[in-house]
Write an enzyme that holds these catalytic residues in place. Structure first.
Site, short mmCIF file in Angstrom:
data_model
loop_
_atom_site.label_atom_id
_atom_site.label_comp_id
_atom_site.label_asym_id
_atom_site.label_seq_id
_atom_site.Cartn_x
_atom_site.Cartn_y
_atom_site.Cartn_z
N ASP A 220 -6.38 0.55 -14.68
CA ASP A 220 -4.94 0.72 -14.44
C ASP A 220 -4.68 1.77 -13.37
OD1 ASP A 220 -2.25 0.25 -14.85
OD2 ASP A 220 -2.40 0.35 -17.03
N ASP B 198 3.90 -6.16 -16.24
CA ASP B 198 4.10 -5.79 -17.64
C ASP B 198 5.16 -6.66 -18.29
OD1 ASP B 198 2.17 -3.91 -17.74
OD2 ASP B 198 3.48 -2.16 -17.65
C1 GLA Z 1 0.48 0.04 -17.89
C2 GLA Z 1 -0.10 -1.35 -18.01
C3 GLA Z 1 0.09 -1.87 -19.43
C4 GLA Z 1 -0.60 -0.92 -20.39
C5 GLA Z 1 -0.07 0.48 -20.20
C6 GLA Z 1 -0.85 1.49 -21.01
O1 GLA Z 1 1.85 0.02 -18.03
O2 GLA Z 1 0.49 -2.21 -17.09
O3 GLA Z 1 -0.43 -3.17 -19.56
O4 GLA Z 1 -1.98 -0.97 -20.18
O5 GLA Z 1 -0.12 0.90 -18.84
O6 GLA Z 1 -0.41 2.77 -20.83
#
Ligand code: GLA
Length: 772
Positions: free
Chosen positions: A471, A535
């Site tokens: 990430d 997301d």
């Molecule tokens: C980001 C990612 C999510 C999740 C969160 C965790 O927003 O896109 O899918 O992994 O971080 O903190």
């Protein structure tokens, strides 16, 4: 194929040709890029004619008064000699700022790779055009690699300082492609968190259209992919050019139309704040830019780009390899879970048929919210019961195990932040700004690269881990760019870590994530075979995101999860089957609290997973056809096919009264063969029918009452099933007529109830001879 004959050079892939020409004054032009030419004999017919100097243009050389740089279709251009387009190359040295490159040689050689930046693999051939600036002693190499199977040409530029002076590169495009305006439109994508990859369409007008990022990542603001098309070209027919850049940081693409309606397309690193200083005998290589031409509409261009990514960008061993169905705990638990909860989710996920358990954020250090722990990758065994144990349990249940990391970031309560404050990106005078409560480590520093490599290696070795979600949850600020190459050093530092990691752990499946699609590009895909696009797991929003992504990127790179019925992001309620109708186009996963599922939901998901497993390869690697952009239409069709089987989705934005007749149009089938088609039957909640339920019950039932909500856990309504036989030709023409849509006056198994934001899947299968 590369043919060099006199002053003409013809580069041909299977269906396209690029014609280059060295003119009388030694400038190199691209006079034609389009459908494949039959022969180099066609060259004179296609090369621009310069009978006389146009009005107020500047004559380059007295001997050739008609030749003005401004009117030439130059493949590389500089300032100062009468070319008033934005140049593709801006250089400076103590000798001055005027650089005038002339042709030196054109050579075909075996394909090269870049030293610091990702390169595509498997090109058939490469052409290098060398230009020389004699007075300044600078050589310029323009490299063109040919990819026959995908009709892609990939280009980069190398600048070699052969002088004894320092030379500063202010701008160096990877590609400059001249075109002639024939009423073109530009399609690019814009976005933001949870709203990535929206398609923006605009007519090409005079001046510069710029698509760029200054975020330090390729960003969700504007993706580096874009297309140019004739205004009449559609998804299914017409002339389309696709472009992309293999780079994950600040970029600058422009399409400039001058007052003579000449067009120049440029792709490359952003010139904003850029200053690469080349010492004597040093060189600089730009990232690869890629281009494609198709006369088979947007679908034709997209499927070429898809093939290019699948075959020439994705690393072995994941090239063409089916990806597992993941269960990810993020939307179920957020930061708050314990070992018991994880184990229970894992067992339930295994029962559903998912194949990979992904433990998302908050398994380490003091991470119980987004303010703590990043950079301290020691596991919190109290919370997880031990990563190695979880991985073992997953294995016992027949699943693989994966984990989340955000290796480029730190929170300030961690040892790494305290011990190495100088590793955080900041300048000399300002307090660095936080994004999601965190700071970015400077990957331009070798110590930081080693720290990131070590943290990820140690984590991957802490158990049997076969997947890692990488990430990157904020963009870069507070950088000290006095050397002019801060972003370039950051991204090449990151690439060097990713190269080391993918070499050390070749079998680990890495998933690229940056709060979703905030760094979704060919650079990252060169190391990580798949990406968490957004997301946003709401089915409608996700369809928009996926259709944007599919313009330039294949199904296999897009990881999509079925989440809870009420979307966390949009608070929109759609059924699990509707969510599946969208999520199945790509790499399927699930991301919801499995403890909240009722027995009906479980059956629904199990049957989705069974269906997906039967058609996985097509849904991950099939040829894609779309008919419209959903954003500006009420209905949309999406298809993935291998020519024998097609999975076709219909999406419906808004329920209309008395909807028109619907057809199942399918592309890419064998015209003269027969195919069967069947609806994938969906589960429709009885609550959907509101008070109409009372038309069928002997006593009154409160549609919002407890009885309905209890019954709804055990009983559902089944959707209609359309089935029949038609030829590939019939499917392509209009397709079989589908059941009449819901019009408010009756419901049975012949009524297609799509509802607002609803969907349906159809399976189309070639009839075998024995059946026929
Ligand atoms: C980001 C990612 C999510 C999740 C969160 C965790 O927003 O896109 O899918 O992994 O971080 O903190």
């Amino acid at each position: 194929m590369i043919e060099i004959q006199g002053n003409n050079i013809l580069l041909s892939t299977l269906k396209t040709s690029l014609l280059l020409h060295v003119n009388e004054i030694g400038k190199v032009t691209a006079d034609y890029y389009g459908s494949r030419l039959l022969s180099l004999d066609e060259a004179p017919a296609l090369i621009r004619k310069y009978p006389y100097n146009q009005g107020d243009s500047i004559t380059y050389k007295d001997e050739n008064p008609a030749l003005c740089l401004d009117h030439m279709k130059l493949i590389s251009s500089t300032l100062g000699k009468g070319d008033y387009f934005m140049p593709s190359l801006i250089l400076e040295s103590s000798k001055g700022t005027l650089f005038d490159f002339l042709f030196e040689s054109a050579v075909a050689l075996s394909p090269t790779i870049l030293e610091k930046l990702p390169s595509p693999h498997g090109a058939q051939e490469e052409l290098v055009i060398t230009l020389l600036e004699k007075a300044m002693q600078i050589r310029l190499e323009l490299h063109y690699q040919l990819f026959d199977d995908s009709d892609v040409i990939a280009c980069y530029t190398k600048i070699i300082n052969e002088s004894e002076e320092e030379v500063t590169i202010r701008k160096a495009a990877s590609l400059q492609l001249p075109l002639v305006n024939h009423e073109m439109e530009v399609w690019s994508t814009y976005g933001n968190w949870t709203g990535e990859l929206n398609i923006d369409k605009k007519p090409l007008t005079f001046g510069r259209t710029v698509i760029e990022s200054l975020c330090g990542s390729s960003s969700n603001r504007h993706n580096p992919f874009f297309l140019l098309k004739n205004k009449d070209a559609s998804y299914t027919q017409g002339e389309v050019y696709g472009f992309n850049l293999m780079y994950s940081s600040n970029f600058e693409h422009s399409i400039e139309m001058d007052s003579f309606q000449d067009v120049r397309v440029q792709l490359g690193i952003s010139s904003t704040g850029f200053a690469m200083k080349l010492q004597p005998h040093e060189n600089f290589e730009t990232p690869f830019a890629v281009m494609n031409f198709s006369f088979e509409g947007i679908n034709g261009m997209s499927s070429d780009m898809h093939r290019f990514v699948n075959e020439h960008v994705i690393l072995l061993p994941f090239r063409g390899k089916d990806r597992p169905i993941a269960y990810n705990n993020w939307e179920a638990t957020g930061f708050s879970f314990n070992a018991t909860k994880l184990r229970s989710l894992m067992k339930k996920a295994a029962k559903l048929g998912t194949e990979l358990f992904v433990l998302d954020d908050a398994w380490f250090s003091t991470r119980n919210d987004d303010k703590h722990g990043l950079g301290d990758w020691r596991e919190n065994t109290k919370k997880t019961g031990g990563i190695a144990n979880l991985a073992k349990e997953a294995k016992k249940l027949g699943m693989k195990f994966g984990i989340w990391m955000e290796p480029e970031m730190v929170n300030d309560d961690t040892p790494v932040y305290r011990d190495h404050p100088d590793w955080v990106i900041k300048d000399l005078f300002h307090q660095p700004s936080r994004g999601r409560n965190q700071f970015v480590l400077n990957l331009g520093l070798k110590e930081v690269q080693d720290f990131v490599f070590q943290s990820v290696s140690d984590t991957l070795k802490s158990g049997e881990i076969s997947y890692l979600k990488w990430d990157y949850n904020r963009n870069i600020t507070d950088y000290d760019n006095r050397n002019g190459i801060f972003f370039y050093q950051y991204i090449t530092g990151l690439y060097s870590v990713l190269r080391r990691l993918t070499e050390a752990f070749p079998d680990v499946l890495f998933e690229n994530c940056a709060s979703g699609g905030n760094r979704f590009d060919l650079g990252m895909l060169s190391f990580f075979p798949q990406s968490w696009l957004s997301d946003d797991t709401d089915s409608y929003q996700r369809t928009l995101i996926q259709e944007g992504a599919l313009l330039g990127y294949p199904l296999s790179v897009s990881s999509n999860h079925v989440a809870a019925k009420t979307s966390n992001q949009m608070l929109r309620l759609t059924s699990l089957d509707t969510k599946f109708d969208t999520a199945c186009f790509g790499v399927l996963g699930y991301e919801l609290d499995l403890g909240d599922l009722n027995s009906l939901d479980i059956k629904v998901i199990q049957s989705q997973i069974q269906y997906y497993k039967e058609h996985r390869h097509i849904l991950q690697f099939g040829t894609v056809y779309q008919d419209t952009t959903y954003f500006d239409h009420d209905e949309k069709m999406m298809e993935a096919t291998d020519g024998k089987t097609a999975i076709v989705a219909h999406y419906n934005k808004i329920q209309k009264p008395n909807p028109k007749e619907s057809h199942l149009q399918v592309f890419g089938l064998q015209e003269d063969a027969l195919y069967t088609y069947t609806t994938r039957q969906e589960s429709i909640a009885i609550q959907k029918f509101g008070n109409l339920i009372n038309y069928t019950t002997p006593f009154h039932v409160n549609p919002n009452g407890t009885l309905i909500s209890i019954l709804g856990k055990y009983i559902d309504m089944k959707s209609e099933v359309d089935q029949g036989v038609a030829s590939g030709k019939t499917f392509a023409h209009l397709g079989p007529v589908l059941s009449q849509e819901w019009s408010g006056v009756g419901y049975d198994d012949k009524v297609r109830l799509m509802s607002d934001f609803g969907g349906r899947l159809y399976t189309v299968v070639l009839k075998t001879n024995t059946e026929a």
